[in-house]
Design a protein around this motif. Structure first.
Motif, PDB file in Angstrom:
ATOM      1  N   SER A  61      -2.257  -0.444  -6.025  1.00  0.00           N
ATOM      2  CA  SER A  61      -2.540   0.804  -5.310  1.00  0.00           C
ATOM      3  C   SER A  61      -1.285   1.397  -4.673  1.00  0.00           C
ATOM      4  O   SER A  61      -1.200   2.611  -4.476  1.00  0.00           O
ATOM      5  N   ASP A  62      -0.298   0.539  -4.357  1.00  0.00           N
ATOM      6  CA  ASP A  62       0.926   1.025  -3.723  1.00  0.00           C
ATOM      7  C   ASP A  62       1.832   1.767  -4.698  1.00  0.00           C
ATOM      8  O   ASP A  62       2.694   2.543  -4.274  1.00  0.00           O
ATOM      9  N   VAL A  63       1.664   1.507  -5.987  1.00  0.00           N
ATOM     10  CA  VAL A  63       2.514   2.156  -6.991  1.00  0.00           C
ATOM     11  C   VAL A  63       1.721   3.122  -7.862  1.00  0.00           C
ATOM     12  O   VAL A  63       2.245   3.646  -8.843  1.00  0.00           O
ATOM     13  N   ARG A  68       0.532   6.523  -1.885  1.00  0.00           N
ATOM     14  CA  ARG A  68       0.755   6.022  -0.523  1.00  0.00           C
ATOM     15  C   ARG A  68       1.111   4.540  -0.546  1.00  0.00           C
ATOM     16  O   ARG A  68       0.726   3.792  -1.435  1.00  0.00           O
ATOM     17  N   LEU A  69       1.878   4.140   0.456  1.00  0.00           N
ATOM     18  CA  LEU A  69       2.220   2.735   0.671  1.00  0.00           C
ATOM     19  C   LEU A  69       1.468   2.268   1.908  1.00  0.00           C
ATOM     20  O   LEU A  69       1.636   2.821   2.993  1.00  0.00           O
ATOM     21  N   LEU A  98       3.565   9.748   7.865  1.00  0.00           N
ATOM     22  CA  LEU A  98       2.958   8.487   8.277  1.00  0.00           C
ATOM     23  C   LEU A  98       1.573   8.791   8.824  1.00  0.00           C
ATOM     24  O   LEU A  98       1.407   9.661   9.683  1.00  0.00           O
ATOM     25  N   LYS A  99       0.548   8.075   8.318  1.00  0.00           N
ATOM     26  CA  LYS A  99      -0.819   8.243   8.804  1.00  0.00           C
ATOM     27  C   LYS A  99      -1.416   6.870   9.110  1.00  0.00           C
ATOM     28  O   LYS A  99      -0.886   5.842   8.690  1.00  0.00           O
ATOM     29  N   TYR A 133      -1.329   1.445   8.434  1.00  0.00           N
ATOM     30  CA  TYR A 133      -0.450   2.607   8.411  1.00  0.00           C
ATOM     31  C   TYR A 133      -0.126   2.909   6.954  1.00  0.00           C
ATOM     32  O   TYR A 133       0.027   1.994   6.130  1.00  0.00           O
ATOM     33  N   ASN A 134      -0.016   4.188   6.646  1.00  0.00           N
ATOM     34  CA  ASN A 134       0.263   4.598   5.275  1.00  0.00           C
ATOM     35  C   ASN A 134       1.407   5.595   5.241  1.00  0.00           C
ATOM     36  O   ASN A 134       1.389   6.591   5.967  1.00  0.00           O
TER      37      ASN A 134
END
Length: 233
Positions: free
Chosen positions: A126-128, A134-135, A183-184, A194-195
């Motif tokens: 999901s990070d890529v 989003r990370l 940043l969210k 945090y994303n």
């Protein structure tokens, strides 16, 4: 209709005198007025119409209040819990890696204490994923507090479309290239995360990040900006 006709068979003024009470419109009068207006005096018709208008206003007000209440209830826990944001977090007790020299050279005006190690992050699919863009950084894996009170408050603010505003930050990738993203903070199951979002996919593409790759993530403040520093492991 036959039943209604029987109900209004008597003269309304006679009915009022028999009741001994002042005339007060009821919901049934709204229907009777439509099918048998000749059984009402002009004064009673005016009272019924006034009653109808008031009932309509109250109904709209009640509908609006119900909708607003439902909207509030539908706001998820992660997007409304400002009290948790302001609680001091417990720092994770483990030794942080050494700060890479390239970051020290990039910010010569800063001391070592100005850099904070956040976490070692193993990239998930999901990070890529460019569609997710989003990370994620689980809050319970972050080693220290790194936000100001103003930034914490900003993370709780919403747009007119009910989306989070987010905090603008600058990311330095392992090649020291700068990217401005958001940043969210979201609720994910039993914890917060945090994303780094909005244009994160450009960082993934530029660095060819892949699933299972590991990053060290640091943060610092310089030139009135909050920086996130990424280093390959």
């Amino acid at each position: 209709m036959k039943t209604l006709q029987k109900l209004v068979a008597s003269d309304p003024e006679t009915l009022q005198m028999m009741s001994g009470k002042p005339y007060e419109p009821k919901f049934m009068d709204l229907l009777l007025l439509q099918c048998a207006p000749h059984f009402y005096t002009e004064e009673q018709k005016a009272q019924i119409n006034h009653f109808k208008q008031n009932s309509s206003v109250e109904s709209r007000s009640e509908t609006k209040n119900t909708a607003e209440k439902r909207k509030i209830e539908e706001i998820s826990e992660e997007e409304s819990d400002t009290s948790m944001n302001k609680k001091p977090r417990q720092e994770i007790n483990y030794s942080s890696p050494d700060l890479p020299t390239k970051f020290k050279n990039r910010f010569p005006e800063l001391n070592n204490d100005d850099f904070k190690f956040l976490l070692s992050k193993k990239l998930y699919s999901s990070d890529v994923d460019p569609n997710k863009n989003r990370l994620s950084m689980p809050e319970n894996e972050i080693a220290c507090d790194f936000l100001t009170e103003a930034e914490v408050t900003k993370l709780c603010e919403r747009t007119e479309s009910n989306n989070f505003v987010g905090v603008e930050v600058t990311v330095l990738d392992p090649c020291l290239r700068e990217f401005t993203i958001l940043l969210k903070r979201w609720k994910m199951r039993s914890t917060y995360t945090y994303n780094l979002s909005a244009r994160w996919k450009h960082i993934v593409s530029a660095n060819k990040f892949e699933q299972d790759q590991e990053l060290e993530i640091w943060t610092c403040r310089a030139n009135n900006k909050l920086y996130f520093l990424l280093e390959n492991v």
